[in-house]
Structures are given as structure tokens and as C-alpha cells.
Design an enzyme around this catalytic site. Structure first.
Site, mmCIF file in Angstrom:
data_model
loop_
_atom_site.group_PDB
_atom_site.id
_atom_site.type_symbol
_atom_site.label_atom_id
_atom_site.label_comp_id
_atom_site.label_asym_id
_atom_site.label_seq_id
_atom_site.Cartn_x
_atom_site.Cartn_y
_atom_site.Cartn_z
ATOM 1 N N HIS A 69 -13.150 -22.482 21.570
ATOM 2 C CA HIS A 69 -13.954 -22.032 20.424
ATOM 3 C C HIS A 69 -15.376 -22.521 20.700
ATOM 4 O O HIS A 69 -15.638 -23.719 20.577
ATOM 5 C CB HIS A 69 -13.443 -22.656 19.133
ATOM 6 C CG HIS A 69 -12.005 -22.358 18.844
ATOM 7 N ND1 HIS A 69 -11.598 -21.331 18.006
ATOM 8 C CD2 HIS A 69 -10.859 -22.946 19.289
ATOM 9 C CE1 HIS A 69 -10.275 -21.306 17.945
ATOM 10 N NE2 HIS A 69 -9.806 -22.271 18.714
ATOM 11 N N PHE A 70 -16.270 -21.622 21.081
ATOM 12 C CA PHE A 70 -17.603 -22.050 21.513
ATOM 13 C C PHE A 70 -18.691 -21.821 20.456
ATOM 14 O O PHE A 70 -19.868 -22.031 20.710
ATOM 15 C CB PHE A 70 -17.963 -21.393 22.850
ATOM 16 C CG PHE A 70 -17.288 -22.046 24.048
ATOM 17 C CD1 PHE A 70 -16.576 -23.231 23.917
ATOM 18 C CD2 PHE A 70 -17.385 -21.480 25.311
ATOM 19 C CE1 PHE A 70 -15.960 -23.838 25.021
ATOM 20 C CE2 PHE A 70 -16.777 -22.078 26.418
ATOM 21 C CZ PHE A 70 -16.065 -23.251 26.271
ATOM 22 N N ARG A 71 -18.319 -21.333 19.276
ATOM 23 C CA ARG A 71 -19.162 -21.417 18.063
ATOM 24 C C ARG A 71 -20.374 -20.512 17.999
ATOM 25 O O ARG A 71 -21.091 -20.558 16.999
ATOM 26 C CB ARG A 71 -19.629 -22.867 17.823
ATOM 27 C CG ARG A 71 -18.537 -23.927 17.890
ATOM 28 C CD ARG A 71 -17.451 -23.678 16.904
ATOM 29 N NE ARG A 71 -16.541 -24.808 16.754
ATOM 30 C CZ ARG A 71 -15.313 -24.686 16.284
ATOM 31 N NH1 ARG A 71 -14.831 -23.506 15.916
ATOM 32 N NH2 ARG A 71 -14.528 -25.741 16.150
ATOM 33 N N ASN A 101 -13.286 -16.795 15.903
ATOM 34 C CA ASN A 101 -13.681 -17.373 14.602
ATOM 35 C C ASN A 101 -15.113 -17.925 14.630
ATOM 36 O O ASN A 101 -15.352 -19.088 14.335
ATOM 37 C CB ASN A 101 -12.676 -18.427 14.129
ATOM 38 C CG ASN A 101 -12.441 -19.546 15.133
ATOM 39 O OD1 ASN A 101 -12.603 -19.363 16.330
ATOM 40 N ND2 ASN A 101 -12.060 -20.704 14.645
ATOM 41 N N HIS A 183 -1.851 -17.947 16.783
ATOM 42 C CA HIS A 183 -1.877 -19.317 16.257
ATOM 43 C C HIS A 183 -0.739 -19.340 15.256
ATOM 44 O O HIS A 183 -0.836 -18.770 14.175
ATOM 45 C CB HIS A 183 -3.223 -19.612 15.590
ATOM 46 C CG HIS A 183 -3.293 -20.995 15.020
ATOM 47 N ND1 HIS A 183 -4.330 -21.846 15.282
ATOM 48 C CD2 HIS A 183 -2.446 -21.682 14.202
ATOM 49 C CE1 HIS A 183 -4.125 -23.004 14.654
ATOM 50 N NE2 HIS A 183 -2.987 -22.918 13.982
ATOM 51 N N ASP A 308 -8.039 -25.549 23.796
ATOM 52 C CA ASP A 308 -8.380 -25.319 22.388
ATOM 53 C C ASP A 308 -9.664 -26.089 22.039
ATOM 54 O O ASP A 308 -9.786 -26.633 20.936
ATOM 55 C CB ASP A 308 -7.221 -25.722 21.476
ATOM 56 C CG ASP A 308 -7.421 -25.261 20.038
ATOM 57 O OD1 ASP A 308 -8.226 -24.338 19.818
ATOM 58 O OD2 ASP A 308 -6.781 -25.820 19.132
ATOM 59 N N HIS A 312 -16.547 -30.070 16.532
ATOM 60 C CA HIS A 312 -17.170 -30.267 15.215
ATOM 61 C C HIS A 312 -18.052 -31.500 15.347
ATOM 62 O O HIS A 312 -17.762 -32.392 16.143
ATOM 63 C CB HIS A 312 -16.111 -30.509 14.145
ATOM 64 C CG HIS A 312 -15.180 -29.350 13.950
ATOM 65 N ND1 HIS A 312 -15.558 -28.201 13.291
ATOM 66 C CD2 HIS A 312 -13.898 -29.151 14.351
ATOM 67 C CE1 HIS A 312 -14.541 -27.348 13.273
ATOM 68 N NE2 HIS A 312 -13.523 -27.890 13.917
HETATM 69 O O1 DOR Z 1 -7.952 -27.475 15.239
HETATM 70 C C1 DOR Z 1 -8.334 -26.330 15.415
HETATM 71 N N1 DOR Z 1 -9.620 -25.991 15.234
HETATM 72 N N2 DOR Z 1 -7.446 -25.391 15.781
HETATM 73 C C2 DOR Z 1 -7.792 -24.086 15.868
HETATM 74 O O2 DOR Z 1 -6.970 -23.300 16.309
HETATM 75 C C3 DOR Z 1 -9.132 -23.642 15.432
HETATM 76 C C4 DOR Z 1 -10.090 -24.715 15.653
HETATM 77 C C5 DOR Z 1 -11.508 -24.484 15.188
HETATM 78 O O3 DOR Z 1 -12.012 -23.388 15.393
HETATM 79 O O4 DOR Z 1 -12.126 -25.428 14.713
#
Ligand code: DOR
Length: 444
Positions: A69-71, A101, A183, A308, A312
Site C-alpha cells: 500500500h504505497f498511499r 485503497n 482480504h 502488505d 502510517h
Molecule cells: O493492516 C492493514 N493495513 N491491512 C490492510 O490490508 C490494509 C492496510 C492499510 O492500507 O493500511
């Protein structure tokens, strides 16, 4: 004389596609591996733009991380495609598959194109993107190109990306034939358990709220639908002994599964040490789950490894449970973590490379990647398996600036990473001029 760039790696311990090691040289011309031999003579044909003495180092196919997840776009305060790809280069990750996402969500051709443009502009390594399923975007799921597959959040998502009812899942499985990656967590069970445990602020409760049963319920449903429609299914970050046992008994040939290093190497004891930094979805489990997941990986019940990577900020994590977000970074540490396990006898170096590169290329049908052999892409990582160094916060390149593995002493750190024949990382230094390419999916 060829006008293409040449690179000659000398005296490396090279992992061959048959899993054996071979001491010799690798010649790279342009983006491709052209020769693997005991000794390649530097003739004028091989203009040898650069010769690298790799004596004492081990050459592996570059890691392909199939869940990150590279935001970018929208959440760049946590990470962006440039910082994430710098972290990849340092970690020996030469290709990644990224999740939808972001903000906006990657759920249409337009949002997919936007990500591809951004990646072409700033990614130091190769890239591919999932398209996210919503209750409304079936035509996009069938037609959007190029994508490694459809991502379904059966749980642990909010808003549009949550697809948690069988009636909505059925048509997605029924229509089209591209890979569906799930997921797998049962959102209804999670919601109910959240109520039961409301008011508890110890982050360890996270593993009880989103318990093994929640994961098992969703994996069972995904498996049922995959069998009903004979639909290619991939189970993301499988985390429990129960799911591994289920797949051991009943895994159709068109189903694959992955596990993260953190679900193999961390468990609920991590909450005592690192608090909400240990919080992720699906949550960390028990030491028993760790053991069963290892066994499933050894036996081929689990096919490969993904990080994964879900960064954050420390500020966000400091909000305290349940306001702290779930997720942890991983691309910089995954290869040394797994190679350290190999050095300690838990598996072999060849298995690590299979799980982190070859098997991923096979599952996603990424042509000409995942092996060191003539004709394949020169995406490579040269690692040092003799020295140990700790994971240090101040050395991390991920924008979030922390790791759940800080202080762990690891070996197998990348000394050099090569993407498409270009050195992108070498002994602590990045070449930020290098750009990766969009990955192709489907046997060419
Ligand atoms: O812990 C998680 N955070 N699991 C995920 O599958 C999504 C991810 C996120 O995008 O922060």
C-alpha cells in the site's frame, strides 16, 4: 559493437533456476541477462561499461512484492511512490503490486491510468496495480487494463471498497476471468465483536476482536465462490492455523495463498513491546499460528510471501487503540528477515528466493522475471550473507520512518539492487535517476 549499456557481474554466487548455486559471472546487456557462465571474457563485443566484483556475495532474482500500500494519490503524508520505491530499491524489491485503497480509490480505468502515469514518473522499480472491487464497478473490473487483478476487501475496509455480502460477491466471481485477490476477514463478526469489547484500549484486544474465526469465515466463503465459478483466487496475507489447515485439505489448483514475514515472525507478544505498531489487519496471531504457517509454507500450501507494506505515521499510531490505524511497513526488511531465517536453518536461501520472486512471477504470470537465466529481465539483488546488522530507524527510507523490526539483527542485506539492467542501489546509495517499468501480466 553494441550501443547498449553493459554490466558484468563477476565471481558471484549465483542462484540458478534449479535452486542450485553456481560461482561465476553474469553479463547484462540493456535490460536483459544475456549470459551466465563460469568466466565471461571482457571482449570489445561486451564493451563492459561497468564490471562489478561480486566475490563473496550472493546473486538472487529481485524480490517481487505482491501486496503493498504505497498511499499515492491522496495519502502522501504516509508514503508516496517515490519514497516507497526508494525503500524497495534498498530492500532488494525490484517489482511491486500495489493496492487500490488510495484517495481516490483505484476502481476505474481513469484512476488506474493516473497511478500508472505517476509511477512512470517517479518509481525507481517496476510496478503493477490492482483494481479495487466495489458493489458497483463490475464493468471496470472486467475491462480495466493493465492490472494484476481485482482486490476485494471482504472485511477491514470502510465505505466503497468493502464488499462483504455474498449477494455482491457472487457476480464478481461469476463474471470475467482475471485473478481475484481477497482480504479475507468477516466484517459482520468483527462489527459484533467490536461491540463486545468496546472501551478496551489495550491494542492486544485487536487480535481478539478480529479473531481467527473472522479470518476463517471469509476464507471459507471466498473458497466456496472460487470453486462454484472455477475462478482464479488468491488469498492475501493468510494469517491463521485454521485457514492453513483448510487449504491443506481443500486447495483447488487455481487457488494460491500468501503469508507476510510479520505473520511468520511476530505474534501477539509484540503488543507488549511495540504497542500499536504491532496493529495490522489481519492481526498478529499466536506462536502456534506462526508454526502452522511456517509448515504450510514449507509444504507449498502457502505459495509465496508479501509484505502488505502499509505505512502510517508515528503520530497516527500514537493516537492509541482503537483510534490508531492498522498496518506496518515492510519492503526494506522483508528480504533480510527471510534470509536471516534461512541462515538460521529454518529454510533454504533457494526457498526464500522461490517464495519472494519466482513463485510470485508464476502466480501473476509476469513474463521473464523471477529467475537468473539468459533472456530474462536483469532485475537482480546482490546480498551479503556473512555480516549481521541491526534494523535502525534512522536508516529507513520509508516515509513513515519506523519498522516493527527495529533492533533485530539481520543478515542478507542487499549490497546492490539492479532494475532493468541499471544499478538503482549500491552500498547505502540510491541512483534516483533510474525508473522501473509497468509490469505485464499474462504469459507473453
Ligand atoms: O493492516 C492493514 N493495513 N491491512 C490492510 O490490508 C490494509 C492496510 C492499510 O492500507 O493500511
Amino acid at each position: 559493437m553494441s550501443s547498449e549499456r553493459c554490466l558484468l557481474l563477476r565471481h558471484a554466487r549465483i542462484l540458478l533456476p534449479n535452486g542450485e548455486f553456481f560461482l561465476g559471472d553474469v553479463q547484462i546487456t540493456g535490460r536483459k541477462i544475456v549470459q551466465v557462465a563460469p568466466e565471461i571474457s571482457a571482449s570489445s563485443e561486451i564493451s563492459g561499461d561497468r564490471e562489478i566484483d561480486a566475490a563473496g556475495l550472493t546473486l538472487l532474482p529481485g524480490v517481487i512484492d505482491p501486496q503493498v500500500h504505497f498511499r499515492e494519490p491522496g495519502l502522501e503524508h504516509k508514503e508516496d511512490l517515490f519514497t516507497a520505491s526508494c525503500a524497495c530499491a534498498k530492500g532488494g524489491v525490484t517489482s511491486f503490486l500495489e493496492m487500490p485503497n488510495t484517495r481516490p480509490l483505484t476502481i476505474t480505468q481513469e484512476t488506474l491510468d493516473d497511478k500508472l502515469r505517476r509511477a512512470a514518473d517517479k518509481c525507481l522499480v517496476n510496478y503493477g496495480f490492482f483494481i479495487g472491487a466495489t458493489p458497483e464497478n463490475l464493468p471496470d473490473l472486467r475491462n480495466a487494463q493493465p492490472t494484476c487483478g481485482i482486490k476485494i476487501f471482504m472485511g477491514s475496509a470502510h465505505g466503497h471498497l468493502l464488499v462483504d455480502h455474498q449477494a455482491i460477491l457472487e457476480p464478481i466471481f461469476a463474471q470475467g476471468d482475471r485473478l481475484i485477490a481477497v482480504h479475507a476477514e468477516d466484517q459482520a463478526r468483527i462489527n459484533q465483536r467490536r461491540q463486545e469489547f468496546v472501551g478496551i484500549t489495550d491494542p492486544a484486544i485487536h487480535s481478539q476482536i478480529q479473531d481467527n474465526q473472522a479470518a476463517l469465515n471469509a476464507t471459507k466463503l471466498a473458497l466456496l465462490l472460487s470453486k462454484k465459478y472455477q475462478r482464479r483466487l488468491h488469498i492475501l496475507h493468510l494469517s491463521t492455523a485454521e485457514e492453513a489447515d483448510l487449504l491443506r485439505q481443500d486447495k483447488p489448483s487455481w487457488v494460491t495463498a500468501e503469508v507476510t514475514p510479520q505473520h511468520l515472525l511476530l505474534n501477539t507478544s509484540a503488543y507488549d513491546k511495540i504497542g500499536t505498531l504491532a496493529q495490522m489487519n489481519p492481526p498478529l496471531r499466536s506462536p502456534h499460528d506462526n508454526e502452522v504457517l511456517w509448515q504450510a509454507l514449507w509444504d507449498g500450501v502457502i505459495d509465496f510471501i508479501a509484505t502488505d507494506h502499509a505505512p502510517h505515521t508515528l503520530e497516527e499510531k500514537a493516537k492509541g487503540y482503537p483510534n490508531s490505524p492498522s498496518g506496518m511497513p515492510g519492503v526494506e526488511t522483508s528480504l533480510p528477515l527471510m534470509l536471516t531465517q534461512a541462515r538460521q536453518g529454518r529454510c533454504t536461501i533457494a526457498q526464500v528466493s522461490h517464495w519472494m520472486s519466482t513463485a510470485v512471477a508464476e502466480a501473476y504470470q509476469i513474463p521473464k522475471k523471477g529467475a537468473i537465466t539468459p533472456g530474462y529481465d536483469a532485475d537482480l539483488v546482490l546480498v551479503d550473507l556473512d555480516n549481521y546488522r541491526p534494523v535502525l530507524r534512522e536508516e529507513l527510507l520509508t516515509k513513515c520512518g519506523w519498522s516493527p523490526f527495529e533492533g533485530w539483527s539481520l543478515t542478507g542485506w542487499p549490497v546492490m539492487t539492479i532494475v532493468g539492467g541499471q544499478v538503482v542501489y549500491e552500498r547505502g546509495k540510491l541512483n534516483t535517476e533510474v525508473r522501473g517499468e509497468a509490469l505485464k501480466f499474462g504469459i507473453a
